[in-house]
Design a protein around this motif. Sequence first.
Motif, PDB file in Angstrom:
ATOM      1  N   SER A  68       0.797  -1.229   0.000  1.00 29.30           N
ATOM      2  CA  SER A  68       0.000   0.000   0.000  1.00 29.30           C
ATOM      3  C   SER A  68       0.829   1.278   0.000  1.00 29.30           C
ATOM      4  CB  SER A  68      -0.947   0.013   1.207  1.00 29.30           C
ATOM      5  OG  SER A  68      -0.198  -0.023   2.420  1.00 29.30           O
ATOM      6  N   ASP A  69       2.150   1.177   0.204  1.00 28.09           N
ATOM      7  CA  ASP A  69       2.937   2.396   0.324  1.00 28.09           C
ATOM      8  C   ASP A  69       4.266   2.268  -0.398  1.00 28.09           C
ATOM      9  OD1 ASP A  69       4.515   0.802   1.966  1.00 28.09           O
ATOM     10  OD2 ASP A  69       3.741   1.652   3.829  1.00 28.09           O
ATOM     11  N   ALA A  70       5.177   3.212  -0.159  1.00 24.30           N
ATOM     12  CA  ALA A  70       6.454   3.241  -0.859  1.00 24.30           C
ATOM     13  C   ALA A  70       7.387   2.106  -0.457  1.00 24.30           C
ATOM     14  CB  ALA A  70       7.152   4.583  -0.625  1.00 24.30           C
ATOM     15  N   GLN A 450       5.197   4.111  -7.532  1.00 30.30           N
ATOM     16  CA  GLN A 450       4.734   4.209  -6.145  1.00 30.30           C
ATOM     17  C   GLN A 450       5.926   4.153  -5.192  1.00 30.30           C
ATOM     18  OE1 GLN A 450       1.373   1.676  -4.852  1.00 30.30           O
ATOM     19  NE2 GLN A 450       2.647   1.043  -3.126  1.00 30.30           N
TER      20      GLN A 450
END
Length: 502
Positions: A68-70, A450
Amino acid sequence: MPSFSARLLTVALLLMPATVAAAQSSREDLSEADRARVEAVTRPATDFSRPEPFELMQGGAGTTKRVSDANALSHPGENLVFEDEQRFLVGNGLFRKDWVTAPSSTIASDGLGPLFNARACQACHIKDGRGHAPLEPEGNATSLLVRLSVEPDAGQRERIEKGLQPAAPHPVLGFQLQDNAAAGLNPEGRIRIDYSEELVELAGGEIVALRRPRLSIVDTSPDADLDGLKMSARVSPPMSGMGLLEAIHDADILALADPDDSDGDGISGRPSMVGDGEGGLVLGRFGWKAVEPTVERQTAHAFSGDMGLSTPLAPDHWGDCTERQPECRALPHGAQSQFGDEEVPRDLLDLVVFYSRNLAVPVRRQIDAPQVLAGKKAFYGAGCVACHVPKFVTSRNAEHEAHRFQLIWPYTDLLLHDMGEGLADNREEGLADGREWRTPPLWGIGLAHQVSAEASFLHDGRARSLVEAILWHGGEAQASRDAFAKMEKAERDALIAFLESL
């Protein structure tokens, strides 16, 4: 009458390689029951109305769902046992740590350089993802390096053909340009990349601007004669799934090779055979030209070439400093007798290698979305799977238990292919000529921006988007590139959506 893409798909399925199933008879790790299972599960897709079984978990049981994130590409394999998770975390710390030049009060962290490109592994492999080309002609090139070589003499040519060295180094600058140096020493030079723009029109009138790079070196030493120098810019590749790629059985890769294009499909991939250090040859799998056979060798040579750090596999304390750089080789090194003979002793090297082997592949996203399924059909129809082979089952005898007998979906054949004049670097490396490149894995590619907003694609980072990357394909991939350009925009968008789901 069938649509253009439907006709393409029919032809592609007829010409598709026999896939990994053709190699099962030569895999000594499989029982007869295994062979039947593997043959069934690795058959190419023919139904694009729904996902294939197990397709969601493209890295096998180790696939991570934390995307969901970097940090999406920085998680350990989900099937590691507790003790291995601890090793992974320690390896992660070493992968991220900044090294310093010797001598230093920070013992066991010195030895950087004297010439180097980066202070930490993570500086190049940004959050374990891909690097990028400089944003300005002489901008920050930390995650891009430049390989160097000259025309080999007879002795060097023999060593290259035996897999004992990748190329003939520049007599002063060595195999790689180092643009950083210890205090009191000048860097070897700076990278400059100038771009010219080329416009390509796709079906429906869409215009795409491509960047053609021109590479040069500035501020180099006066005695570093650049006449006859061969250069090749390389962005750092992503790290996901390296241990799984290492665990693919040799027979499965070699079965896909067709150096003489005996089946007439226009695809003539060939294996990169490199020296094993004991007089024999082994299959190269890693690096843009597949000159490294194992994650361990890749890691040791990165420590040496990128950071000037010695390891048991590359024990020269001065890295890529040549004999014609005596001021470099006269500087102190960072080996500490109480820790071992090298700046990165065996136990530390093993931890970084373990970390690199066990970075998890991300779970697929929107796998059953109609656009993604349509894009998968277009990907097959354009013939992309002739080189970007979707799936393998890893060896039962893989070194690490977490990598054994896993169904994986890397979308690569790990072979060398002629990619045309547009992507040619005109520099031989190992057995690869100046137009050949290893098929890069595609898993995780949809998370590239991302993880790092500046991430770029292809070996030198010239492509800012997946569309640009496809349009640079030539040589053996020319037909697939042209098929993409002729698709209706909705179908092109679907193909990109499929890639972004990987």
